[in-house]
Design a protein around this motif. Structure first.
Motif, PDB file in Angstrom:
ATOM      1  N   LEU A  48       0.824  -1.206   0.000  1.00 30.53           N
ATOM      2  CA  LEU A  48       0.000   0.000   0.000  1.00 30.53           C
ATOM      3  C   LEU A  48       0.853   1.249   0.000  1.00 30.53           C
ATOM      4  O   LEU A  48       0.547   2.235  -0.667  1.00 30.53           O
ATOM      5  N   ALA A  49       1.940   1.223   0.764  1.00 28.83           N
ATOM      6  CA  ALA A  49       2.823   2.384   0.826  1.00 28.83           C
ATOM      7  C   ALA A  49       3.513   2.621  -0.511  1.00 28.83           C
ATOM      8  O   ALA A  49       3.786   3.752  -0.890  1.00 28.83           O
ATOM      9  N   ALA A  50       3.804   1.529  -1.231  1.00 32.05           N
ATOM     10  CA  ALA A  50       4.502   1.647  -2.506  1.00 32.05           C
ATOM     11  C   ALA A  50       3.551   1.950  -3.664  1.00 32.05           C
ATOM     12  O   ALA A  50       3.995   2.301  -4.744  1.00 32.05           O
ATOM     13  N   ALA A  51       2.237   1.786  -3.443  1.00 32.57           N
ATOM     14  CA  ALA A  51       1.274   2.031  -4.521  1.00 32.57           C
ATOM     15  C   ALA A  51       1.335   3.494  -4.930  1.00 32.57           C
ATOM     16  O   ALA A  51       1.448   4.380  -4.089  1.00 32.57           O
ATOM     17  N   PRO A  52       1.269   3.776  -6.234  1.00 29.62           N
ATOM     18  CA  PRO A  52       1.341   5.170  -6.680  1.00 29.62           C
ATOM     19  C   PRO A  52       0.126   5.956  -6.189  1.00 29.62           C
ATOM     20  O   PRO A  52      -0.999   5.493  -6.297  1.00 29.62           O
ATOM     21  N   GLN A  53       0.396   7.128  -5.619  1.00 32.39           N
ATOM     22  CA  GLN A  53      -0.666   8.002  -5.142  1.00 32.39           C
ATOM     23  C   GLN A  53      -1.103   8.912  -6.288  1.00 32.39           C
ATOM     24  O   GLN A  53      -0.300   9.311  -7.113  1.00 32.39           O
ATOM     25  N   ALA A  54      -2.380   9.228  -6.302  1.00 31.15           N
ATOM     26  CA  ALA A  54      -2.890  10.148  -7.327  1.00 31.15           C
ATOM     27  C   ALA A  54      -2.238  11.516  -7.122  1.00 31.15           C
ATOM     28  O   ALA A  54      -2.201  12.022  -6.003  1.00 31.15           O
ATOM     29  N   PRO A  55      -1.676  12.103  -8.176  1.00 29.69           N
ATOM     30  CA  PRO A  55      -1.018  13.403  -8.007  1.00 29.69           C
ATOM     31  C   PRO A  55      -2.033  14.490  -7.669  1.00 29.69           C
ATOM     32  O   PRO A  55      -3.185  14.438  -8.091  1.00 29.69           O
ATOM     33  N   GLU A  56      -1.574  15.465  -6.895  1.00 32.28           N
ATOM     34  CA  GLU A  56      -2.437  16.598  -6.579  1.00 32.28           C
ATOM     35  C   GLU A  56      -2.693  17.383  -7.856  1.00 32.28           C
ATOM     36  O   GLU A  56      -1.794  17.550  -8.676  1.00 32.28           O
TER      37      GLU A  56
END
Length: 198
Positions: free
Chosen positions: A28-36
């Motif tokens: 989960l920590a490595a999953a790409p976060q949606a950019p702001e």
């Protein structure tokens, strides 16, 4: 030695338990976060915040206001001196550093206007030529022996003086820029300031 052998199955079980908890957390920590998003409207929709620059823009040109779907009202047409004076008056009234945008800043806003992706963050109403605070400083060289220049009285000195009578404008509908517009020409006015947030 007997106790060591007996402890190994428990150690393995503990290790399996920890890994079953740790791996999903790591994934989960490595999953790409949606950019702001680069542009976000204020809660009331009147302003647009640009994340990369920290600038806050009026969503509509001066004289118009955001209705929730579009800009309404009568836009202010002002020459460069009047536009600069309006920015100073607005800054004094609001206690915030409102100003005319610089050329590069307004070009970024024009690129947003050109995207036309629904929902449109920059409405089409009120688009057009807008004043910038940028004054042309490059002066072309003048051939003093050219017949046309001699007949018209054009010299390097008066061309330099003429440039200070012009300012840069940007068309927020097309992104086109010009540096040859006389400051006395009426244009739209759009104000910008730094965000209050750090």
């Amino acid at each position: 030695m007997f106790h060591t052998l007996r402890a190994r199955p428990h150690a393995r079980a503990l290790l399996l338990l920890l890994s079953s908890i740790a791996w999903p957390a790591l994934l989960l920590a490595a999953a790409p976060q949606a950019p702001e998003p680069e542009w976000t409207p204020s809660p009331d929709g009147q302003w647009l915040h640009q994340r990369s620059t920290g600038l806050v823009w009026q969503r509509c040109v001066v004289g118009m206001h955001w209705t929730g779907k579009d800009c309404a009202g009568q836009p202010l047409w002002a020459d460069h001196l009047q536009a600069s004076a309006h920015a100073r008056q607005r800054a004094k009234a609001d206690g915030r550093p409102w100003r005319l945008p610089h050329l590069k800043e307004l070009q970024q806003l024009a690129r947003l206007g050109a995207q036309k992706t629904p929902p449109s963050l920059l409405p089409a109403s009120g688009e057009g030529w807008v004043w910038t605070a940028t004054i042309p400083i490059e002066v072309r060289s003048v051939n003093p022996y050219s017949y046309g220049n001699v007949m018209n009285g054009v010299t390097g000195q008066n061309v330099s003086q003429m440039k200070f009578l012009h300012a840069w404008v940007v068309n927020t509908a097309t992104g086109e820029t010009r540096d040859d517009v006389l400051k006395r020409t009426p244009m739209f006015v759009r104000l910008v300031r730094k965000s209050d947030e750090p």
